[in-house]
Design a protein around this motif. Structure first.
Motif, PDB file in Angstrom:
ATOM      1  N   GLU A  46     -11.745 -10.324 -21.390  1.00 27.99           N
ATOM      2  CA  GLU A  46     -11.473 -11.471 -20.533  1.00 27.99           C
ATOM      3  C   GLU A  46     -10.855 -10.996 -19.222  1.00 27.99           C
ATOM      4  O   GLU A  46     -10.145 -10.001 -19.178  1.00 27.99           O
ATOM      5  N   PHE A  47     -11.109 -11.732 -18.152  1.00 27.17           N
ATOM      6  CA  PHE A  47     -10.564 -11.383 -16.849  1.00 27.17           C
ATOM      7  C   PHE A  47      -9.058 -11.632 -16.788  1.00 27.17           C
ATOM      8  O   PHE A  47      -8.568 -12.609 -17.354  1.00 27.17           O
ATOM      9  N   ILE A  48      -8.350 -10.744 -16.078  1.00 32.71           N
ATOM     10  CA  ILE A  48      -6.957 -10.983 -15.723  1.00 32.71           C
ATOM     11  C   ILE A  48      -6.843 -10.822 -14.211  1.00 32.71           C
ATOM     12  O   ILE A  48      -7.648 -10.136 -13.580  1.00 32.71           O
ATOM     13  N   THR A  49      -5.854 -11.463 -13.630  1.00 36.57           N
ATOM     14  CA  THR A  49      -5.655 -11.421 -12.185  1.00 36.57           C
ATOM     15  C   THR A  49      -4.809 -10.225 -11.792  1.00 36.57           C
ATOM     16  O   THR A  49      -3.826  -9.906 -12.441  1.00 36.57           O
ATOM     17  N   VAL A  50      -5.216  -9.560 -10.709  1.00 33.79           N
ATOM     18  CA  VAL A  50      -4.459  -8.445 -10.141  1.00 33.79           C
ATOM     19  C   VAL A  50      -3.798  -8.956  -8.868  1.00 33.79           C
ATOM     20  O   VAL A  50      -4.476  -9.509  -7.999  1.00 33.79           O
ATOM     21  N   PRO A  51      -2.479  -8.787  -8.738  1.00 33.29           N
ATOM     22  CA  PRO A  51      -1.817  -9.269  -7.524  1.00 33.29           C
ATOM     23  C   PRO A  51      -2.216  -8.462  -6.296  1.00 33.29           C
ATOM     24  O   PRO A  51      -2.307  -7.244  -6.347  1.00 33.29           O
ATOM     25  N   LEU A  52      -2.484  -9.155  -5.210  1.00 32.23           N
ATOM     26  CA  LEU A  52      -2.828  -8.514  -3.943  1.00 32.23           C
ATOM     27  C   LEU A  52      -1.832  -8.976  -2.879  1.00 32.23           C
ATOM     28  O   LEU A  52      -2.167  -9.757  -1.998  1.00 32.23           O
ATOM     29  N   PRO A  53      -0.606  -8.475  -2.934  1.00 27.90           N
ATOM     30  CA  PRO A  53       0.439  -9.007  -2.051  1.00 27.90           C
ATOM     31  C   PRO A  53       0.231  -8.748  -0.563  1.00 27.90           C
ATOM     32  O   PRO A  53       0.715  -9.501   0.259  1.00 27.90           O
ATOM     33  N   LYS A  54      -0.490  -7.702  -0.186  1.00 25.35           N
ATOM     34  CA  LYS A  54      -0.630  -7.375   1.231  1.00 25.35           C
ATOM     35  C   LYS A  54      -1.992  -7.752   1.797  1.00 25.35           C
ATOM     36  O   LYS A  54      -2.346  -7.356   2.883  1.00 25.35           O
ATOM     37  N   VAL A  55      -2.745  -8.515   1.050  1.00 25.79           N
ATOM     38  CA  VAL A  55      -4.078  -8.920   1.479  1.00 25.79           C
ATOM     39  C   VAL A  55      -3.994 -10.363   1.976  1.00 25.79           C
ATOM     40  O   VAL A  55      -2.991 -11.037   1.815  1.00 25.79           O
ATOM     41  N   PRO A  57      -3.822 -14.173   2.446  1.00 26.00           N
ATOM     42  CA  PRO A  57      -3.417 -15.212   1.497  1.00 26.00           C
ATOM     43  C   PRO A  57      -4.635 -15.934   0.935  1.00 26.00           C
ATOM     44  O   PRO A  57      -5.600 -16.186   1.639  1.00 26.00           O
ATOM     45  N   GLY A  58      -4.583 -16.225  -0.335  1.00 24.20           N
ATOM     46  CA  GLY A  58      -5.689 -16.917  -0.979  1.00 24.20           C
ATOM     47  C   GLY A  58      -6.723 -15.973  -1.574  1.00 24.20           C
ATOM     48  O   GLY A  58      -7.582 -16.401  -2.322  1.00 24.20           O
ATOM     49  N   GLU A  59      -6.655 -14.704  -1.253  1.00 22.32           N
ATOM     50  CA  GLU A  59      -7.602 -13.731  -1.792  1.00 22.32           C
ATOM     51  C   GLU A  59      -7.026 -13.154  -3.075  1.00 22.32           C
ATOM     52  O   GLU A  59      -5.828 -12.922  -3.186  1.00 22.32           O
ATOM     53  N   TYR A  60      -7.876 -12.917  -4.054  1.00 26.04           N
ATOM     54  CA  TYR A  60      -7.412 -12.341  -5.307  1.00 26.04           C
ATOM     55  C   TYR A  60      -8.500 -11.480  -5.916  1.00 26.04           C
ATOM     56  O   TYR A  60      -9.657 -11.518  -5.500  1.00 26.04           O
ATOM     57  N   MET A  61      -8.111 -10.689  -6.913  1.00 27.14           N
ATOM     58  CA  MET A  61      -9.057  -9.834  -7.617  1.00 27.14           C
ATOM     59  C   MET A  61      -8.843 -10.038  -9.111  1.00 27.14           C
ATOM     60  O   MET A  61      -7.706 -10.185  -9.570  1.00 27.14           O
ATOM     61  N   VAL A  62      -9.922 -10.074  -9.863  1.00 23.64           N
ATOM     62  CA  VAL A  62      -9.835 -10.150 -11.311  1.00 23.64           C
ATOM     63  C   VAL A  62     -10.522  -8.934 -11.898  1.00 23.64           C
ATOM     64  O   VAL A  62     -11.478  -8.403 -11.326  1.00 23.64           O
ATOM     65  N   ILE A  63     -10.001  -8.460 -13.027  1.00 23.29           N
ATOM     66  CA  ILE A  63     -10.566  -7.286 -13.690  1.00 23.29           C
ATOM     67  C   ILE A  63     -10.657  -7.542 -15.192  1.00 23.29           C
ATOM     68  O   ILE A  63      -9.999  -8.429 -15.713  1.00 23.29           O
TER      69      ILE A  63
END
Length: 84
Positions: A46-55, A57-63
């Protein structure tokens, strides 16, 4: 006197050779995400979210945690010179 890293780059290598980098401002932030999100679901598809603090706002990555082959933690010092 030991230097303190200004941030940490987390290199994640996935099955098939794909590589992603995520930056954390402290090793404690990475450890909190690693032990709280990634490790409990290490074999999950299942996908989990990876925090992207310096990217942006509103952008995210799941792995998919089960697809991670390796993780490398690289401390970056503000006095470091960019390598090309």
């Amino acid at each position: 006197m030991p230097r303190t890293p200004s941030e940490y780059i987390i290199h994640m290598l996935f099955d098939g050779g794909h590589h992603e980098e995520v930056r954390f401002s402290s090793i404690q932030d990475f450890q909190k995400w690693y032990s709280g999100e990634l490790m409990p679901k290490a074999t999950s598809e299942e996908f989990i979210t990876v925090p992207l603090p310096k990217v942006n706002p509103g952008e995210y990555m799941v792995i998919r945690p089960a697809r991670i082959s390796a993780i490398r933690v690289e401390p970056v010092f503000s006095s470091s010179v960019e390598r090309f």
